[in-house]
Structures are given as C-alpha cells and as structure tokens.
Design an enzyme around this catalytic site. Structure first.
Site, PDB file in Angstrom:
ATOM      1  N   HIS A  20     -81.627 -25.698  27.933  1.00  0.00           N
ATOM      2  CA  HIS A  20     -80.389 -25.667  28.709  1.00  0.00           C
ATOM      3  C   HIS A  20     -79.465 -26.816  28.304  1.00  0.00           C
ATOM      4  O   HIS A  20     -78.269 -26.639  28.129  1.00  0.00           O
ATOM      5  CB  HIS A  20     -80.696 -25.756  30.214  1.00  0.00           C
ATOM      6  CG  HIS A  20     -81.437 -24.554  30.731  1.00  0.00           C
ATOM      7  ND1 HIS A  20     -80.843 -23.577  31.489  1.00  0.00           N
ATOM      8  CD2 HIS A  20     -82.719 -24.157  30.568  1.00  0.00           C
ATOM      9  CE1 HIS A  20     -81.723 -22.630  31.787  1.00  0.00           C
ATOM     10  NE2 HIS A  20     -82.872 -22.969  31.241  1.00  0.00           N
ATOM     11  N   ASP A 117     -74.933 -24.123  35.193  1.00  0.00           N
ATOM     12  CA  ASP A 117     -76.070 -23.452  34.590  1.00  0.00           C
ATOM     13  C   ASP A 117     -76.414 -22.185  35.373  1.00  0.00           C
ATOM     14  O   ASP A 117     -76.202 -22.115  36.590  1.00  0.00           O
ATOM     15  CB  ASP A 117     -77.261 -24.424  34.634  1.00  0.00           C
ATOM     16  CG  ASP A 117     -78.422 -23.967  33.789  1.00  0.00           C
ATOM     17  OD1 ASP A 117     -78.510 -24.407  32.632  1.00  0.00           O
ATOM     18  OD2 ASP A 117     -79.243 -23.166  34.272  1.00  0.00           O
ATOM     19  N   VAL A 339     -88.488 -32.828  16.415  1.00  0.00           N
ATOM     20  CA  VAL A 339     -87.793 -32.883  15.122  1.00  0.00           C
ATOM     21  C   VAL A 339     -86.367 -32.365  15.302  1.00  0.00           C
ATOM     22  O   VAL A 339     -86.067 -31.680  16.277  1.00  0.00           O
ATOM     23  CB  VAL A 339     -88.495 -32.026  14.045  1.00  0.00           C
ATOM     24  CG1 VAL A 339     -89.876 -32.574  13.727  1.00  0.00           C
ATOM     25  CG2 VAL A 339     -88.578 -30.565  14.473  1.00  0.00           C
ATOM     26  N   TRP A 359     -83.416 -18.820  22.839  1.00  0.00           N
ATOM     27  CA  TRP A 359     -82.113 -18.397  22.333  1.00  0.00           C
ATOM     28  C   TRP A 359     -81.456 -19.405  21.388  1.00  0.00           C
ATOM     29  O   TRP A 359     -80.831 -19.031  20.396  1.00  0.00           O
ATOM     30  CB  TRP A 359     -81.174 -18.010  23.478  1.00  0.00           C
ATOM     31  CG  TRP A 359     -79.930 -17.358  22.949  1.00  0.00           C
ATOM     32  CD1 TRP A 359     -78.658 -17.815  23.034  1.00  0.00           C
ATOM     33  CD2 TRP A 359     -79.865 -16.130  22.200  1.00  0.00           C
ATOM     34  NE1 TRP A 359     -77.793 -16.952  22.398  1.00  0.00           N
ATOM     35  CE2 TRP A 359     -78.518 -15.919  21.874  1.00  0.00           C
ATOM     36  CE3 TRP A 359     -80.822 -15.205  21.767  1.00  0.00           C
ATOM     37  CZ2 TRP A 359     -78.092 -14.804  21.141  1.00  0.00           C
ATOM     38  CZ3 TRP A 359     -80.398 -14.104  21.030  1.00  0.00           C
ATOM     39  CH2 TRP A 359     -79.054 -13.914  20.726  1.00  0.00           C
ATOM     40  N   GLY A 379     -90.971 -15.634  29.082  1.00  0.00           N
ATOM     41  CA  GLY A 379     -89.590 -15.563  29.569  1.00  0.00           C
ATOM     42  C   GLY A 379     -88.765 -14.470  28.911  1.00  0.00           C
ATOM     43  O   GLY A 379     -89.205 -13.331  28.746  1.00  0.00           O
TER      44      GLY A 379
END
Ligand SMILES: *[C@@H]1O[C@H](CO)[C@@H](O)[C@H](O)[C@H]1NC(C)=O
Length: 467
Positions: A20, A117, A339, A359, A379
């Site tokens: 998010h 959000d 990373v 996503w 999810g």
C-alpha cells in the site's frame, strides 16, 4: 496562480504494508513533480521496517512533501478477530479516523482533495464529507480486482457456490476469490464487505494500471452500465513509475545483487520474490531451491521466512539448509533482506520473474518488460495472475492451488519454459513499450492525470471564489 490560495493541496493517507505504501509514495512523488502540494499522513511506528526505511528515504529525497504524523488510539486486541499485524493496523486506523478532522483542518493552504486507501473507505468518508472535501481512493490492486470489489454488495458467492460473473469481464472462478473473503467473520471480509457498498460516495478512484495491461476490464468500467453504476469516475493514471527514493543503500553489502547481475549475460537471470509479506513454509522454500537448481537458470532469489521483517531472525542458511545453500551459491544469489526490486527488474540480465502477483510487482514487471511466471499465494493474487496471463505478460500454472506445496521438479520445469518462451518474451516487451507510451505526452495515463488535477483545480477555484 502561484498564490497559496489557488494552489492545489492534496493529502494522502495509506493504510499499512509496503504493497500500500509504495504506490502512495509514488503517487506523492508524481503529484509533487507536477506542482501539486502534497501532505502525507502517516501512522507510526510502521508495521514493518521496510516501510519505515522507505519513508525515511522518501522524506530526504522529497523534502517539499509535508509528512504529518497521525497518532492512533491503542487497539485492544481482544476486540478484533485477527492476529495479522497489517490487518490490525487497518482496524486501528479505522477506529481512530475521527481524529483526522482536526488534522485536516490544521493544514494550510486548505485541502483541495483527500486520497485514501481502499481499506479505510467507510470510516473516512463521513469525515471528509462533513468537511466538504472531495475524496478519492488510490486503489492498490488491479482494475479487475476493483470491479470484483465494486460488485461485492450485489454478489452472492457466499450463499451459492458459483463463479463470480460481472458484466463485461470474464468470470472470476470461485477458486480465485481471495480466501479471507470466504471466512465470513474474518476482519478482512468484514472490512471488504462494509466498504465496497460505499464506493459510489467517492469522487473518484485512481488506478495504477493502463489499457494494454487490462484492456477487457478498463473497457468494461467505461462502457458497461452495470459497472458504471457501481463505481465513481475511474482515473487510469498508471503505471506508476518506480522512483529514485526507493533505492536501497546496500552497495557495499554482500546482499547487493547489482554487481553480480552486471556479470551475467543479457536475459539470463530469473528473479524470484513473493513480495513483502508472504512468508513461505520451510518445506516449500527447500522445494523452490531445488527447482531453481533443476531449471538450469541463473537466479536472484529473495527468501522470506516471516510475514513481518522485524521478526526475521534465523540465518538464511538455517532456513534454506546448508547443503542446498552450497549448491545454490554456485548458480545464483540468495538473499533474505529487502532488495530494490526496481533495480533488479530493470537490469538487462534479468529476463524472468517468479512472482506471487502482488499488484505492484505485476506493474513493475510490465514497466520493465520482464515476463512473469505467476505463482499466486493469497488475497487478490489469483485475480491479478489472470490479468498477467491474459495480457501476455506471463504464464500461470492454475492447478497450483492456494498453499499447496509444489515440488522442485515442477517448479524447475515451469521456470525453464518461461525463460525459453520467445513469444512470451516478445509480448512482455510490447507491454513495456505500451506502459511507456501511456505515461508519455498525450498517453492515456498522462491524459487521465491532467483530467484529475484539472478537476482539483476547478474545485479549488470554485471554493476560493466562494470564499
Ligand atoms: C509461451 O507463452 C505464450 C504466451 O505468450 C503461451 O500462450 C504459451 O503457452 C507459452 N508456452 C509455454 C510452453 O509455456
């Protein structure tokens, strides 16, 4: 137009988790670079270390963005049906949302819009409405997932056993429904069902996607009466570009993959990562290691043993196993730290990506033209994997179910196929070109962004002239 009264000022409120926070910060950077004043509202301490490190880098690279701390009320865990630290944070923000009004009113110049959000819709909308503040959601998943979300209030999948059929888009098989939604009393399901019915109250939804990645769904939300009735205006302002502030300062550490990548031939390396919060079971970790050896490919593999990075304590070698680790080191790089995915996917030696299809990972792969072997784990990831497959960005072995342990032989074979697939390589590169066209001058994303900021300006000027 440079007086502060006519300046557009937008506040952004993310929920929790890198999935998010990252798109929120990329949007903040995009707005700031286009002369929009931005205030970022953040809750602390962040759930993961990765989030707090990213915020620190963001703050030093974009000092013009104001960062406002939002102090949450303590959450009594006995009143919440969940132990997931990220979901608990969603709930804590929701229960503290009434504290937002004074924060919003303290901002100068007054806000022109509020971007929140998706996990915060129903508690925040009454607050922004009371202040006559236009509200937008930044949706952090695919448009296909958005249409699924918008369809929830009219959906009957809990009662019957059917696939989810939404007009204008291909059916979502029951096996792709996010598993927590099938647990009716889960916190996640509660939030999702509660919030989806309030979507229409928003002034718009911003999506991090573009036409060539999701042609069917983007056409459907613009054309299909049923979907248009469920959704406010949608602004397809993606793909969000990965930003300089995301660079991880590990150049001198053993975990820095860049030096190693520089020495590998073009398009020869497969990057393996399942995102910021999916911990793999030990037996699955070992099978992946075995699969990588069998694939014959070079690789960079990010191992994750715990859902929250603060709790990672065991050494890589303990997690992967000493014997396997010795073999792996001859062929690739195995790391257990955060990373900079942007740097890896953008490296010329990296051609393929074994991804859970979070996503942001999907959009980054498209941005860099890296083909995907989809391996959704939880999810929205099966819904996103379907997008990956249909767009030609990647391949997806659908028979690998949620949480099922896949053996090394099969993993190795699928990786090899993906890396050797010339037509897939070409279609992924076409998507990269399309992604760059979308954000270029006159591209679809560029036009949608202008439309959005144009609306904010109009509203701003209207309210200034009234005042
Ligand atoms: C190669 O990729 C194409 C999509 O571009 C896909 O249809 C095909 O099944 C793939 N072949 C293999 C062997 O995976």
């Amino acid at each position: 137009m440079s007086t502060s009264e006519s300046e557009v000022h937008v506040a952004l409120l993310s929920s929790a988790g890198m999935g998010h926070l990252t798109p929120f910060l990329r949007l903040a950077a995009l707005l700031a670079h286009n002369n929009v004043r931005v205030t970022l509202i953040v809750t602390r301490p962040t759930v993961s270390l990765a989030e707090s490190h990213l915020l620190a880098r963001f703050r030093s690279s974009l000092p013009q963005v104001k960062i406002l701390d939002f102090h949450l009320l303590p959450l009594d865990p006995s009143t919440v049906n969940s132990s997931d630290p990220f979901w608990l944070r969603f709930e804590a923000i929701r229960r503290s949302s009434h504290l937002l009004s004074p924060l919003i009113l303290s901002l100068q110049p007054p806000l022109s819009a509020f971007v929140l959000d998706i996990m915060l819709i129903s508690p925040v909308i009454p607050i922004t409405r009371a202040l006559s503040l236009p509200s937008f959601v930044l949706f952090t998943s695919s448009v296909k997932m958005l249409s699924f979300f918008s369809h929830l209030p009219t959906s009957s999948f809990l009662a019957d056993d059917d696939d989810v059929c939404i007009p204008g888009i291909s059916p979502i098989p029951r096996s792709s429904i996010p598993p927590p939604l099938l647990v009716p009393d889960s916190l996640f399901a509660k939030i999702f069902f509660q919030d989806s019915s309030h979507l229409k109250k928003l002034d718009g939804v911003l999506i991090n996607s573009f036409k060539e990645l999701e042609p069917e769904t983007i056409d459907a939300i613009n054309g299909e009466e049923t979907l248009r009735k469920l959704l406010p205006p949608v602004f397809d302002i993606g793909p969000f570009m990965p930003c300089e502030f995301e660079k991880v300062d590990n150049e001198n550490s053993a975990d820095c993959p860049l030096k190693w990548l520089d020495e590998q031939p073009e398009d020869s390396v497969v990057y393996v990562s399942f995102g910021s919060r999916t911990a793999m079971k030990r037996d699955q970790i070992r099978e992946i290691g075995d699969g990588l050896m069998r694939s014959g490919c070079r690789f960079v593999w990010v191992v994750k043993d715990k859902p929250v990075d603060r709790e990672e304590e065991e050494e890589l070698e303990e997690v992967v196993g000493h014997e396997l680790m010795v073999k792996l080191k001859k062929k690739g790089l195995v790391v257990k730290t955060w990373v900079d995915q942007r740097e890896i996917l953008g490296h010329r030696s990296v051609g393929g990506f074994v991804s859970h299809c979070g996503w942001n990972s999907v959009v980054e792969a498209a941005w860099y033209g890296v083909r995907i072997m989809a391996w959704p784990l939880n999810g929205d990831q099966r819904i996103n994997a379907d997008v990956v497959e249909k767009s030609g960005l990647g391949v997806w072995e659908k028979k690998w179910g949620w949480g099922q342990v896949v053996n090394g032989e099969e993993i190795g074979e699928r990786i090899r196929e993906m890396m050797n697939n010339e037509s897939l390589k070409k279609s992924a590169q076409k998507l990269r070109d399309a992604a760059r066209e979308a954000v270029g001058d006159g591209g679809t994303s560029h036009v949608a962004f202008q439309r959005l900021t144009g609306e904010w300006k109009k509203k701003k000027n209207a309210s200034v002239s009234v005042a």
